[in-house]
Design a protein around this motif. Structure first.
Motif, PDB file in Angstrom:
ATOM      1  N   CYS A   1       0.837  -1.197   0.000  1.00 23.02           N
ATOM      2  CA  CYS A   1       0.000   0.000   0.000  1.00 23.02           C
ATOM      3  C   CYS A   1       0.878   1.257   0.000  1.00 23.02           C
ATOM      4  CB  CYS A   1      -0.894  -0.009   1.238  1.00 23.02           C
ATOM      5  SG  CYS A   1      -1.887   1.482   1.433  1.00 23.02           S
TER       6      CYS A   1
ATOM      7  N   GLU B   1       0.016   4.109   0.970  1.00 20.59           N
ATOM      8  CA  GLU B   1      -0.361   4.963   2.103  1.00 20.59           C
ATOM      9  C   GLU B   1       0.289   4.483   3.399  1.00 20.59           C
ATOM     10  OE1 GLU B   1      -2.128   7.693   1.944  1.00 20.59           O
ATOM     11  OE2 GLU B   1      -2.283   8.066   4.095  1.00 20.59           O
ATOM     12  N   CYS B   2       0.135   3.167   3.709  1.00 18.59           N
ATOM     13  CA  CYS B   2       0.558   2.664   5.020  1.00 18.59           C
ATOM     14  C   CYS B   2       1.640   1.580   4.925  1.00 18.59           C
ATOM     15  CB  CYS B   2      -0.642   2.123   5.793  1.00 18.59           C
ATOM     16  SG  CYS B   2      -1.254   0.533   5.184  1.00 18.59           S
TER      17      CYS B   2
ATOM     18  N   CYS C   1      -6.745  -1.778   0.359  1.00 20.84           N
ATOM     19  CA  CYS C   1      -5.822  -2.136   1.434  1.00 20.84           C
ATOM     20  C   CYS C   1      -6.647  -2.484   2.668  1.00 20.84           C
ATOM     21  CB  CYS C   1      -4.886  -0.962   1.738  1.00 20.84           C
ATOM     22  SG  CYS C   1      -3.842  -1.247   3.191  1.00 20.84           S
TER      23      CYS C   1
ATOM     24  N   CYS D   1      -5.536  -0.016   5.926  1.00 24.72           N
ATOM     25  CA  CYS D   1      -5.939   1.394   6.079  1.00 24.72           C
ATOM     26  C   CYS D   1      -7.164   1.764   5.250  1.00 24.72           C
ATOM     27  CB  CYS D   1      -4.779   2.323   5.736  1.00 24.72           C
ATOM     28  SG  CYS D   1      -4.465   2.481   3.956  1.00 24.72           S
TER      29      CYS D   1
HETATM   30 ZN   LIG Z   1      -2.883   0.852   3.488  1.00 27.85          ZN
END
Ligand SMILES: [Zn+2]
Length: 78
Positions: free
Chosen positions: A8, A10-11, A49, A52
């Motif tokens: 991911c 983002e995370c 994901c 998150c």
């Molecule tokens: Zn994520």
């Protein structure tokens, strides 16, 4: 379909799930207008994901192959 990454953005999580779905139809908007085939809207691959919730949509290869000649799509300028 190969996704751009296995984690991911983002995370950094690695619990990603994907499916395919139509880009429109029913009462909702057509999100890839002009890129479908006869009586069929273009498809997305959707990647979620599980850590998150970030959700990404990827237009199908068939839809992307039509972008250059599609009247409703203009190339973005840098
Ligand atoms: Zn994520």
């Amino acid at each position: 379909m190969k996704t751009p990454s296995s984690h991911c953005p983002e995370c950094e999580g690695r619990s990603l799930f994907r499916t395919t779905t139509a880009s429109g139809g029913g009462y909702g908007p057509v999100l890839l207008p002009g890129l479908g085939r006869l009586m069929r809207t273009a498809e997305f691959t959707v990647v979620v994901c599980a850590d998150c919730g970030l959700t990404r949509f990827y237009a199908s290869a068939d839809a992307r192959s039509q972008l250059g000649g599609a009247r409703r799509w203009q190339r973005c300028q840098a």
